[in-house]
Design a protein around this motif. Structure first.
Motif, PDB file in Angstrom:
ATOM      1  N   CYS A 127       0.839  -1.197   0.000  1.00  5.14           N
ATOM      2  CA  CYS A 127       0.000   0.000   0.000  1.00  5.14           C
ATOM      3  C   CYS A 127       0.872   1.245   0.000  1.00  5.14           C
ATOM      4  N   PHE A 164      -2.527   5.477  11.419  1.00  4.34           N
ATOM      5  CA  PHE A 164      -2.641   4.438  12.448  1.00  4.34           C
ATOM      6  C   PHE A 164      -2.086   3.103  11.968  1.00  4.34           C
ATOM      7  N   CYS A 165      -1.658   3.032  10.702  1.00  4.37           N
ATOM      8  CA  CYS A 165      -1.507   1.728  10.056  1.00  4.37           C
ATOM      9  C   CYS A 165      -0.049   1.335   9.831  1.00  4.37           C
ATOM     10  N   ILE A 222      -4.399  -5.878  -0.494  1.00  8.96           N
ATOM     11  CA  ILE A 222      -4.199  -5.032   0.682  1.00  8.96           C
ATOM     12  C   ILE A 222      -4.877  -3.688   0.426  1.00  8.96           C
TER      13      ILE A 222
HETATM   14  S1  SF4 Z   1      -5.394   1.438   6.346  1.00  5.99           S
HETATM   15 FE1  SF4 Z   1      -5.431   0.456   4.319  1.00  5.99          FE
HETATM   16  S2  SF4 Z   1      -5.232   2.183   2.897  1.00  5.99           S
HETATM   17 FE2  SF4 Z   1      -4.548   2.946   4.890  1.00  5.99          FE
HETATM   18  S3  SF4 Z   1      -2.315   2.608   4.901  1.00  5.99           S
HETATM   19 FE3  SF4 Z   1      -3.264   0.812   5.873  1.00  5.99          FE
HETATM   20  S4  SF4 Z   1      -3.477  -0.657   4.197  1.00  5.99           S
HETATM   21 FE4  SF4 Z   1      -3.142   1.342   3.246  1.00  5.99          FE
END
Ligand code: SF4
Length: 428
Positions: free
Chosen positions: A152, A158-159, A196
């Motif tokens: 991604c 947060f990810c 993803i």
């Molecule tokens: S939440 Fe989904 S779109 Fe956002 S950074 Fe993570 S994997 Fe990528």
């Protein structure tokens, strides 16, 4: 060189993309002559394909390692997946773990264990992960999940997934069409296209997600195609119209919202606002009234106030969505959000999560009520005491009493009753 092991057990923690990869590793082990056993059984080698989306996922992995060592103290334990990529050093210090394999080498595990190993660690830096391996599940479930995209390029604050899986990259449309057709020939009735960041399919090439779906519609004849989670900003009107007009793309969407507050969405670095999201849902429901829409939502993101949580709650109560996946925010290392203050107290996070889970039950029951007066088709996925179960086109769990149907049959059914998020009915 042959494998030093005779029996293997594999287990997936986390998403459907992980599931496709575990299935591929299992197939490779079988080709090497290993017998597969379940994760609760004694095996020579255990492979855990891990997740790191929440703190809970890490805890689950560590618990499972201890359990496996109790089943076979001499087992060879391999940890791969997002947790392995993000915490490789920490995991390699654990004496119960024999091998830690990062995201890029995941599908080489059977080869790696055949070689002389000088190190417990096989990882590459996340920003150098470039290879893509098309993977799909088979033999494990009635539906086959196909990973068409990986990684991604977004930066949601947060990810950790971009750190664990690297840049966005995809397979080629022609290769995916070949896989769908080969699964069709093997007797599969449904495929789930997963990624993803699925909507980002083809990024960096001259192909895109709409073209992928269009080509699958045109060049395959498998009875059912489902798409997995797709970002709202990448779910184009073209895609919605294609699904609306297709008899084989199922009317089922999974569209992350994460928050119903524009301020929080901005802090999360999401690429849409509440109005955009609402319009997208309304557009889908206006042209596919029976569509099921699942929504991801995070509660307790740093600085989220009661009023902002209520905005999320009210938005989800008003929108015509069918169920929620509620995530309680947990701090993840190396993310921007971990430094945002004030944090939301854990009890408040838990209370908000509970409220949204209750709302999800309500939304599900309302969606079921709306579906009681129409006949459906289910794909039978299992049977228990002569009761078959499967999912409708729009992803409602359905139970039906029949001794004439079997697993993997597509069956026309009529609803009679419903309880606990499931419809019970009869064949028609
Ligand atoms: S939440 Fe989904 S779109 Fe956002 S950074 Fe993570 S994997 Fe990528």
């Amino acid at each position: 060189m042959s494998s030093p092991f005779k029996t293997a057990a594999l287990h997936t923690l986390g998403c459907k993309v992980n599931f496709t990869e575990t299935s591929m590793i299992a197939k490779q082990f079988q080709e090497d002559g290993l017998s597969l056993v379940s994760i609760d059984q004694f095996a020579d080698i255990y492979v855990l394909n891990t997740c790191s989306v929440t703190e809970n996922a890490n805890i689950k992995c560590n618990r499972l390692v201890k359990k496996l060592k109790r089943i076979n103290p001499n087992a060879f334990i391999v940890i791969t997946g997002c947790y392995a990529q993000l915490k490789s050093d920490e995991l390699s210090k654990n004496n119960d773990i024999d091998l830690v394999v990062g995201s890029e080498s995941k599908l080489n595990i059977p080869e790696i264990i055949k070689k002389e190993m000088n190190s417990k660690l096989v990882t590459s830096k996340f920003d150098s992960i470039e290879s893509f391996s098309l993977s799909y599940s088979s033999g494990d479930r009635v539906r086959s999940f196909i990973k068409v995209q990986d990684g991604c390029d977004y930066n949601c604050t947060f990810c950790t997934i971009p750190l664990a899986r690297g840049k966005s990259r995809s397979s080629k449309i022609s290769e995916i069409v070949d896989v769908v057709n080969s699964l069709d020939r093997k007797g599969y009735k449904e495929v789930v296209l997963s990624g993803i960041n699925l909507g980002d399919f083809g990024n960096g090439s001259n192909q895109n997600c709409f073209q992928l779906f269009q080509e699958i519609e045109k060049s395959t004849s498998i009875p059912r195609i489902r798409i997995s989670s797709i970002e709202p900003n990448l779910l184009s009107d073209n895609i919605i119209n294609l699904i609306a007009s297709s008899k084989r793309f199922m009317p089922h969407f999974h569209i992350p919202l994460q928050s119903g507050s524009d301020r929080i969405l901005k802090l999360m670095k999401r690429k849409y606002n509440v109005r955009f999201y609402s319009n997208k849902i309304n557009k889908i429901k206006s042209i596919i009234p029976n569509a099921s829409i699942g929504v991801d939502v995070i509660v307790g993101f740093p600085t989220e106030t009661d009023d902002e949580f209520n905005e999320t709650y009210n938005l989800l109560s008003d929108l015509e969505v069918s169920y929620l996946h509620v995530f309680t925010y947990s701090e993840r290392e190396n993310t921007i959000a971990i430094n945002l203050k004030p944090k939301v107290a854990q009890e408040v996070r838990n209370t908000r999560s509970k409220k949204l889970r209750a709302l999800s039950e309500y939304l599900k029951s309302q969606f079921i009520i709306k579906n009681m007066n129409t006949n459906h088709t289910i794909l039978v996925e299992g049977v228990h005491d002569n009761v078959l179960h499967g999912y409708t086109e729009n992803y409602i769990k359905f139970h039906v009493n029949s001794n004439q149907m079997k697993i993997n049959d597509l069956v026309n059914v009529k609803p009679l009753d419903s309880s606990y998020g499931t419809i019970t009915g009869k064949t028609v």
